[in-house]
Enzyme design. Sequence first.
Site, PDB file in Angstrom:
ATOM      1  N   CYS A   1       9.971  22.220  -3.799  1.00 45.42           N
ATOM      2  CA  CYS A   1      11.204  21.553  -3.384  1.00 45.42           C
ATOM      3  C   CYS A   1      11.929  22.287  -2.268  1.00 45.42           C
ATOM      4  O   CYS A   1      12.550  21.656  -1.404  1.00 45.42           O
ATOM      5  CB  CYS A   1      12.137  21.334  -4.576  1.00 45.42           C
ATOM      6  SG  CYS A   1      12.549  22.846  -5.494  1.00 45.42           S
TER       7      CYS A   1
ATOM      8  N   HIS B   1      15.874  23.876  -8.799  1.00 41.94           N
ATOM      9  CA  HIS B   1      15.658  22.700  -7.966  1.00 41.94           C
ATOM     10  C   HIS B   1      16.480  22.870  -6.698  1.00 41.94           C
ATOM     11  O   HIS B   1      17.465  23.626  -6.679  1.00 41.94           O
ATOM     12  CB  HIS B   1      16.062  21.418  -8.696  1.00 41.94           C
ATOM     13  CG  HIS B   1      15.644  20.175  -7.979  1.00 41.94           C
ATOM     14  ND1 HIS B   1      14.364  19.973  -7.507  1.00 41.94           N
ATOM     15  CD2 HIS B   1      16.341  19.043  -7.628  1.00 41.94           C
ATOM     16  CE1 HIS B   1      14.280  18.801  -6.918  1.00 41.94           C
ATOM     17  NE2 HIS B   1      15.465  18.226  -6.971  1.00 41.94           N
TER      18      HIS B   1
ATOM     19  N   ASP C   1      17.542  13.997  -1.997  1.00 41.92           N
ATOM     20  CA  ASP C   1      16.681  14.603  -3.009  1.00 41.92           C
ATOM     21  C   ASP C   1      15.387  13.804  -3.079  1.00 41.92           C
ATOM     22  O   ASP C   1      15.354  12.693  -3.613  1.00 41.92           O
ATOM     23  CB  ASP C   1      17.380  14.626  -4.366  1.00 41.92           C
ATOM     24  CG  ASP C   1      16.547  15.317  -5.443  1.00 41.92           C
ATOM     25  OD1 ASP C   1      15.432  15.779  -5.126  1.00 41.92           O
ATOM     26  OD2 ASP C   1      17.012  15.386  -6.596  1.00 41.92           O
TER      27      ASP C   1
END
Length: 217
Positions: free
Chosen positions: A25, A81, A98
């Site tokens: 991520c 994250h 996202d």
Amino acid sequence: MTTSELQLQLNNLDASLFNHTPFYCEENVYFLCKKLCSSQIADAQGSDLFVVFISNDNKQIPLWHQKASHRADGVILWDYHVICVQRKKDGGTHLVWDLDSSLPFPCPLAAMCQKLSGHHFSSFRSFRVYAPLFLRHFASDRRHMKDSEGNWTAQPPPYEPIVAEDGSVHNLNEYMEIRAADVLTDLPPELTSAVFGQKHGVVIGEAHLEELFSQIP
């Protein structure tokens, strides 16, 4: 680009247009920011983009509406994250980018915070917020994605690892380290200067996330 042209472009965006490698991520967000800048959706220098790491002392954070989840409610437990928040300077809606979320892309910051606060785990999530300095200083050689025998725990991206402007090859651990002791309990006026001036940004609790972006000029 006019405001109406920009809105039309946002309405027609698809997450598949951006680089995305599952379980990487931080790299996904790095290149997402670069593309937002080059496509004129964000400021060319990224001055309206903020990279946000989400984690805690235990490296266990529950997030909902995640594509990787196998549950109906979309919940998954990440060790950390990373998302991008775009600060709208014209008084518009701040946006969350996202690539791992099933929420609208991009999603209004207020909507995302509401989705998170609807669950009873907000006290377990802390947010480290970085200004565009991240795009200059971040580096990862992906060592965290190898097991003790040197095997990949998840297939890496096809491109070369990210190297920082100063030549650093790995400093991801500095960004993802988020401790409860570092979480600010209030937001003093000088905090916005720290967001822009400190390499490792500031650490805030979930309750202050929207407030922080409302204070950034």
